[in-house]
Design a protein around this motif. Structure first.
Motif, short mmCIF file in Angstrom:
data_model
loop_
_atom_site.label_atom_id
_atom_site.label_comp_id
_atom_site.label_asym_id
_atom_site.label_seq_id
_atom_site.Cartn_x
_atom_site.Cartn_y
_atom_site.Cartn_z
N ASN A 205 0.81 -1.22 0.00
CA ASN A 205 0.00 0.00 0.00
C ASN A 205 0.84 1.27 0.00
O ASN A 205 0.36 2.35 -0.38
N ARG A 206 2.10 1.19 0.41
CA ARG A 206 2.97 2.37 0.38
C ARG A 206 3.21 2.83 -1.05
O ARG A 206 3.30 4.04 -1.32
N ILE A 207 3.26 1.87 -1.96
CA ILE A 207 3.42 2.21 -3.37
C ILE A 207 2.16 2.85 -3.91
O ILE A 207 2.21 3.84 -4.65
N LEU A 208 1.00 2.34 -3.51
CA LEU A 208 -0.26 2.94 -3.95
C LEU A 208 -0.38 4.37 -3.43
O LEU A 208 -0.87 5.26 -4.13
N THR A 209 0.04 4.59 -2.20
CA THR A 209 -0.09 5.92 -1.58
C THR A 209 0.81 6.94 -2.27
O THR A 209 0.43 8.11 -2.43
N PRO A 213 2.60 6.46 -11.13
CA PRO A 213 2.08 5.47 -12.09
C PRO A 213 3.11 4.42 -12.49
O PRO A 213 2.79 3.23 -12.59
N GLU A 214 4.34 4.85 -12.73
CA GLU A 214 5.37 3.89 -13.16
C GLU A 214 5.68 2.89 -12.05
O GLU A 214 5.90 1.70 -12.31
N GLU A 215 5.69 3.37 -10.79
CA GLU A 215 5.98 2.49 -9.67
C GLU A 215 4.85 1.48 -9.45
O GLU A 215 5.11 0.31 -9.17
N ILE A 216 3.62 1.93 -9.61
CA ILE A 216 2.48 1.02 -9.46
C ILE A 216 2.49 -0.03 -10.57
O ILE A 216 2.30 -1.22 -10.32
N ASP A 217 2.76 0.41 -11.78
CA ASP A 217 2.82 -0.54 -12.90
C ASP A 217 3.91 -1.58 -12.67
O ASP A 217 3.72 -2.77 -12.92
N ALA A 218 5.06 -1.13 -12.19
CA ALA A 218 6.17 -2.05 -11.93
C ALA A 218 5.80 -3.05 -10.84
O ALA A 218 6.16 -4.24 -10.93
N MET A 219 5.08 -2.60 -9.81
CA MET A 219 4.66 -3.50 -8.74
C MET A 219 3.73 -4.58 -9.29
O MET A 219 3.89 -5.78 -8.97
N GLY A 238 -0.91 -6.81 0.67
CA GLY A 238 -0.73 -7.53 1.92
C GLY A 238 -0.82 -6.67 3.17
O GLY A 238 -1.21 -7.15 4.23
N ASN A 239 -0.44 -5.38 3.07
CA ASN A 239 -0.57 -4.50 4.23
C ASN A 239 -1.87 -3.69 4.16
O ASN A 239 -2.00 -2.65 4.80
N HIS A 240 -2.81 -4.20 3.36
CA HIS A 240 -4.19 -3.71 3.31
C HIS A 240 -4.31 -2.34 2.63
O HIS A 240 -3.32 -1.70 2.32
N ILE A 241 -5.56 -1.92 2.43
CA ILE A 241 -5.83 -0.64 1.78
C ILE A 241 -6.67 0.20 2.74
O ILE A 241 -7.90 0.22 2.64
N PRO A 242 -6.04 0.87 3.70
CA PRO A 242 -6.80 1.68 4.67
C PRO A 242 -7.29 2.99 4.05
O PRO A 242 -7.02 3.29 2.89
N TRP A 243 -7.98 3.77 4.88
CA TRP A 243 -8.68 4.96 4.40
C TRP A 243 -7.76 6.00 3.77
O TRP A 243 -8.19 6.78 2.91
N THR A 246 -4.16 6.62 -1.41
CA THR A 246 -4.61 7.49 -2.50
C THR A 246 -5.59 6.76 -3.42
O THR A 246 -5.25 5.73 -4.00
N PRO A 247 -6.83 7.29 -3.58
CA PRO A 247 -7.81 6.63 -4.45
C PRO A 247 -7.29 6.42 -5.87
O PRO A 247 -7.54 5.37 -6.47
N ALA A 248 -6.57 7.40 -6.41
CA ALA A 248 -6.07 7.25 -7.77
C ALA A 248 -5.07 6.10 -7.86
O ALA A 248 -5.03 5.37 -8.87
N GLY A 249 -4.27 5.92 -6.81
CA GLY A 249 -3.32 4.81 -6.79
C GLY A 249 -4.02 3.47 -6.73
O GLY A 249 -3.63 2.51 -7.38
N ILE A 250 -5.09 3.40 -5.92
CA ILE A 250 -5.88 2.17 -5.83
C ILE A 250 -6.48 1.82 -7.19
O ILE A 250 -6.42 0.67 -7.64
N LYS A 251 -7.04 2.84 -7.85
CA LYS A 251 -7.69 2.60 -9.14
C LYS A 251 -6.68 2.10 -10.17
O LYS A 251 -6.98 1.17 -10.93
#
Length: 263
Positions: A205-209, A213-219, A238-243, A246-251
């Protein structure tokens, strides 16, 4: 509150945990039948003791073994007392409680049981392999043996870094592991390529936060690469998606998973 309190404690005398607000599994553990009756009402009566083939019907248990002393005594007292020989009797009594639990699980109409124990931190094991081989792993093998003999799979769940203990847990009978991104999933998959393991939790989730975009794609690409090493891989943060993630990262993670994570 003291080591003396710990060594005077008898889990089997307090087996009805419904009055214990600080223990996660506040069930009546006084007998296998009381556990079974409590759980069986959650499943259709017509199923008997077998879930439909391919059904996602499952059960879960938070205190597979390690969590019992940790939750009952707290970290400090647990670690202060766990090397004392007097601790063996306490662990034997907790094991008897769980023997009832897993015999009850074996009778339920489920296809799998998720077994949780936080035996590691983000840095690795809490206790030594010697301690684990005395108090924990033999109990896993026994308890999971009841479930597997009844045709049900076992999935193990632990927060932290499971890399060092993964082989032990799988040797005890787990079909796979759910953990956090600190774990080396590729190493586990590589060590058990013929086992078709269930693995989940490699996403971070640290990457999502950070929402790069490039880091998320690589993950996602890295996760898909691991998935090719075992047929039971699940896309999972694995470390969950808490409140506060970043919504854009989740999407972006979900969109890329739909696009790339298909067999």
């Amino acid at each position: 509150r003291t080591p003396g309190d710990v060594f005077a404690f008898h889990p089997l005398e307090k087996a009805d945990f419904r009055t214990w607000p600080h223990v996660v599994m506040n069930w009546d553990f006084s007998s296998e039948e009381s556990i079974y009756r409590n759980l069986r009402k959650n499943y259709p009566a017509e199923w008997g003791d077998r879930a439909p083939e391919g059904s996602s019907a499952g059960a879960g248990f938070y205190n597979t073994m390690f969590m019992w002393p940790l939750l009952t005594f707290g970290w400090e007292l647990f670690l202060e007392c766990c090397l004392d020989e007097r601790f063996a009797r306490i662990m034997d009594e907790f094991a008897e409680i769980n023997r009832r639990v897993f015999k009850a699980f074996a009778r339920l109409p489920v296809n799998f049981v998720v077994c949780h124990d936080d035996i590691v931190t983000t840095r690795g094991p809490v206790c030594s392999p010697k301690w684990m081989n005395r108090y924990i792993f033999p109990r896993y093998e026994e308890f999971w043996g009841y479930v597997r003999a009844a045709g049900k799979e076992v999935i193990f769940m632990a927060d932290g870094n499971m890399t060092q203990f993964a082989n032990d847990v799988i040797a005890c009978g787990a079909r796979g592991i759910i953990s956090e991104p600190y774990t080396d999933y590729k190493k586990i998959a590589r060590n058990h390529e013929s086992r078709n393991l269930f693995l989940a939790g490699e996403g971070d989730n640290r990457i999502l936060t950070r929402n790069n975009p490039e880091e998320i794609d690589a993950m996602v690409k890295n996760m898909v690469e691991t998935s090719r090493m075992t047929g039971g891989y699940m896309m999972c943060i694995g470390n969950h998606i808490p409140w506060n993630v970043t919504p854009a990262g989740i999407k972006r993670y979900l969109d890329r998973s739909v696009e790339w994570a298909r067999r």
